[in-house]
Design a protein around this motif. Sequence first.
Motif, short mmCIF file in Angstrom:
data_model
loop_
_atom_site.label_atom_id
_atom_site.label_comp_id
_atom_site.label_asym_id
_atom_site.label_seq_id
_atom_site.Cartn_x
_atom_site.Cartn_y
_atom_site.Cartn_z
N GLY A 116 0.82 -1.21 0.00
CA GLY A 116 0.00 0.00 0.00
C GLY A 116 0.85 1.26 0.00
N LEU A 117 1.92 1.25 0.79
CA LEU A 117 2.84 2.40 0.81
C LEU A 117 3.51 2.59 -0.56
CD1 LEU A 117 4.60 2.03 4.26
CD2 LEU A 117 2.93 3.75 3.59
N THR A 118 3.91 1.49 -1.17
CA THR A 118 4.53 1.56 -2.49
C THR A 118 3.55 2.12 -3.52
OG1 THR A 118 5.92 -0.34 -1.96
CG2 THR A 118 5.66 0.19 -4.29
N PHE A 119 2.29 1.71 -3.43
CA PHE A 119 1.28 2.19 -4.36
C PHE A 119 1.05 3.69 -4.19
CE2 PHE A 119 -3.12 2.82 -5.83
CZ PHE A 119 -2.99 2.33 -7.12
N ILE A 120 0.94 4.14 -2.95
CA ILE A 120 0.73 5.58 -2.69
C ILE A 120 1.94 6.37 -3.17
CG2 ILE A 120 0.58 7.30 -0.86
CD1 ILE A 120 -1.33 5.49 0.58
N SER A 121 3.12 5.85 -2.91
CA SER A 121 4.34 6.52 -3.37
C SER A 121 4.33 6.68 -4.89
CB SER A 121 5.56 5.72 -2.92
OG SER A 121 6.73 6.29 -3.40
N GLY A 122 3.88 5.64 -5.59
CA GLY A 122 3.77 5.72 -7.05
C GLY A 122 2.75 6.76 -7.48
N GLN A 123 1.64 6.85 -6.75
CA GLN A 123 0.64 7.86 -7.08
C GLN A 123 1.21 9.27 -6.94
OE1 GLN A 123 -2.63 6.69 -4.46
NE2 GLN A 123 -3.85 6.23 -6.28
N PHE A 124 1.97 9.49 -5.87
CA PHE A 124 2.57 10.81 -5.67
C PHE A 124 3.62 11.11 -6.75
CE2 PHE A 124 1.01 10.78 -1.21
CZ PHE A 124 0.35 12.00 -1.27
N ARG A 125 4.40 10.11 -7.14
CA ARG A 125 5.37 10.33 -8.21
C ARG A 125 4.67 10.69 -9.51
NH1 ARG A 125 8.35 6.20 -5.73
NH2 ARG A 125 7.44 4.58 -7.03
N THR A 126 3.56 10.02 -9.78
CA THR A 126 2.79 10.33 -11.00
C THR A 126 2.25 11.75 -10.94
OG1 THR A 126 2.19 7.99 -11.24
CG2 THR A 126 0.82 9.60 -12.40
N LEU A 127 1.71 12.13 -9.79
CA LEU A 127 1.18 13.50 -9.65
C LEU A 127 2.28 14.54 -9.80
CD1 LEU A 127 -1.31 13.01 -6.68
CD2 LEU A 127 -1.89 13.59 -9.03
N LEU A 128 3.43 14.30 -9.17
CA LEU A 128 4.55 15.24 -9.29
C LEU A 128 5.04 15.35 -10.73
CD1 LEU A 128 6.63 14.51 -6.08
CD2 LEU A 128 5.43 16.61 -6.67
N SER A 129 5.08 14.22 -11.42
CA SER A 129 5.48 14.22 -12.82
C SER A 129 4.50 15.04 -13.66
CB SER A 129 5.56 12.79 -13.35
OG SER A 129 5.85 12.76 -14.71
N ALA A 130 3.20 14.88 -13.41
CA ALA A 130 2.20 15.64 -14.15
C ALA A 130 2.31 17.13 -13.85
CB ALA A 130 0.80 15.13 -13.80
N ILE A 131 2.60 17.47 -12.61
CA ILE A 131 2.74 18.88 -12.24
C ILE A 131 3.95 19.49 -12.91
CG2 ILE A 131 3.27 20.43 -10.30
CD1 ILE A 131 1.47 18.57 -8.58
N ARG A 132 5.06 18.74 -12.91
CA ARG A 132 6.30 19.26 -13.54
C ARG A 132 6.13 19.44 -15.05
NH1 ARG A 132 9.94 15.32 -10.04
NH2 ARG A 132 10.10 16.63 -8.19
N GLU A 133 5.42 18.53 -15.69
CA GLU A 133 5.22 18.65 -17.14
C GLU A 133 4.25 19.77 -17.47
OE1 GLU A 133 4.37 15.07 -19.24
OE2 GLU A 133 5.97 13.97 -18.20
N GLY A 134 3.37 20.11 -16.53
CA GLY A 134 2.41 21.18 -16.77
C GLY A 134 3.04 22.56 -16.69
N ASN A 135 4.20 22.65 -16.06
CA ASN A 135 4.88 23.97 -15.92
C ASN A 135 5.78 24.27 -17.06
OD1 ASN A 135 3.64 24.57 -13.53
ND2 ASN A 135 5.19 23.56 -12.31
#
Length: 136
Positions: free
Chosen positions: A117-136
Amino acid sequence: MINKLENLLNFNQKALGLRAARQELLSGNIANADTPGFKARDFDFSKAMQNASPQQIQNFSLATTVPRHISSTDFRSITSVPKQYRVPQQPSIDGNTVDMDTERMQFMDNAIRYDAGLTFISGQFRTLLSAIREGN
């Protein structure tokens, strides 16, 4: 945006909280393996996940500086998860129902699922951070 993030993580937050509560319960069983009359307890995780709601779980408040901060909930203090007693495979004379093999197996299974579960949440945060970085 915050509501979408909260909805995205809500399921995993509940799951991790219930896994942590179950881990405490299982470790209590292991710690009391030699206590006369102790009854091993556990709860049905899938039923607890279906029934988990903010009203059934005690809230605690954190100091927040902005009213828009995400509220937090302490899932370790579960108030209404029905705990079940284990039926011993080999009853002991002193009334203790802890079977160390069963408890260790349940403990490790729960720990692995918690880690997943921790690994899955960590992956979700990495995906969100990646989307935020690409949006800038």
